[in-house]
Scaffold this active site. Sequence first.
Site, PDB file in Angstrom:
ATOM      1  N   PHE A   1       0.053  -1.669  -8.022  1.00 52.20           N
ATOM      2  CA  PHE A   1       0.194  -0.473  -8.859  1.00 52.20           C
ATOM      3  C   PHE A   1       0.710   0.705  -7.655  1.00 52.20           C
ATOM      4  O   PHE A   1       0.271   0.718  -6.658  1.00 52.20           O
ATOM      5  CB  PHE A   1      -1.239  -0.123  -9.559  1.00 52.20           C
TER       6      PHE A   1
ATOM      7  N   ASP B   1     -12.667  -3.338   0.539  1.00 54.28           N
ATOM      8  CA  ASP B   1     -11.638  -3.355  -0.132  1.00 54.28           C
ATOM      9  C   ASP B   1     -11.890  -1.477  -0.867  1.00 54.28           C
ATOM     10  O   ASP B   1     -12.910  -1.575  -1.798  1.00 54.28           O
ATOM     11  CB  ASP B   1     -11.669  -4.113  -1.214  1.00 54.28           C
TER      12      ASP B   1
ATOM     13  N   HIS C   1      -7.521  -3.852   1.180  1.00 54.44           N
ATOM     14  CA  HIS C   1      -6.951  -4.199  -0.092  1.00 54.44           C
ATOM     15  C   HIS C   1      -5.680  -4.901  -0.099  1.00 54.44           C
ATOM     16  O   HIS C   1      -5.352  -5.835  -0.765  1.00 54.44           O
ATOM     17  CB  HIS C   1      -6.776  -2.814  -0.962  1.00 54.44           C
TER      18      HIS C   1
ATOM     19  N   SER D   1      -3.471  -7.184  -6.462  1.00 58.01           N
ATOM     20  CA  SER D   1      -4.216  -6.157  -7.325  1.00 58.01           C
ATOM     21  C   SER D   1      -3.841  -5.695  -8.721  1.00 58.01           C
ATOM     22  O   SER D   1      -4.238  -6.813  -9.522  1.00 58.01           O
ATOM     23  CB  SER D   1      -3.726  -4.650  -6.763  1.00 58.01           C
ATOM     24  N   MET D   2      -2.879  -4.859  -9.248  1.00 57.96           N
ATOM     25  CA  MET D   2      -2.578  -4.920 -10.617  1.00 57.96           C
ATOM     26  C   MET D   2      -1.827  -6.107 -10.925  1.00 57.96           C
ATOM     27  O   MET D   2      -1.865  -6.567 -12.153  1.00 57.96           O
ATOM     28  CB  MET D   2      -1.745  -3.520 -10.810  1.00 57.96           C
TER      29      MET D   2
END
Length: 268
Positions: free
Chosen positions: A27, A200, A229, A101-102
């Site tokens: 993202f 994270d 992250h 992630s996303m």
Amino acid sequence: MSFDPATHGHQFFPGSASVGVLVLHGFTSTTASVIEWARAIHQADDAAGRHPSVSVPLLPGHGTTWEDLAKESWHAWRDAVDEEYWALRSRHEHVVVCGLSMGGALAVQLAARYPVAGLLKVNPALALTNRAAAYSHVVKHVVPSVPGIGSDINRPSKGETTYDRTPVAAVAQLNILIRQAIKTLPAVTAPAIVFRSTTDRIVADASVDLIRERSAGPVEVIALPNSFHVATMDYDQGLVETASRHAVQNLMRGFGLTVETGRAAASA
């Protein structure tokens, strides 16, 4: 902020193996955050020395301005991923989906709807650490953007190229995507390898718990003790790349999506 299409746009590495690989960024970020991961996976080969094709799409609303991202819906991200998936399926018998992630949430959503040979996910976003994000659908009407969330990286010399502002409307769409991905987890039967950072500040540990508890397929979790992250650019980058390459190579050589057999084969 300026984004160079040559380094932040859609990337494609051609191959002729039976497996194609789709790699999805996170993202507000770009393909630059996962490109080294993609290159490492492309080095996997089958018994005949053939490599997989690896596609790294730039998701809608990314790599331009945060205002553009504010206009996009989660459907646009899903549809873009679907298009890349079918392009790979037209050339390869199997597809492995990777996501940061996303991108990990999009990988789950895809695997629940279409056949995939496996999933490789780095800190997949199925639960966020920022609890205020849950109210983004309301806040977006009065606060258009908040400070950017990029570069959660332990390694001082590395920085992620992301928007310096995060559009709240897009956070609301991300929340919808996350809810959809969680709902579809029981339909995910493909084997999954999840890389999880010890620290994270973007994605909560509940993300991995959800995948373990609700996925129908086997789940292997690999700890990343030295990364935050964006682990694809952090101290454990080499671990992510090597394990991913071995896993895909393993699959192409008929062993299934695992890491250990690949390591043994590599050392033989």
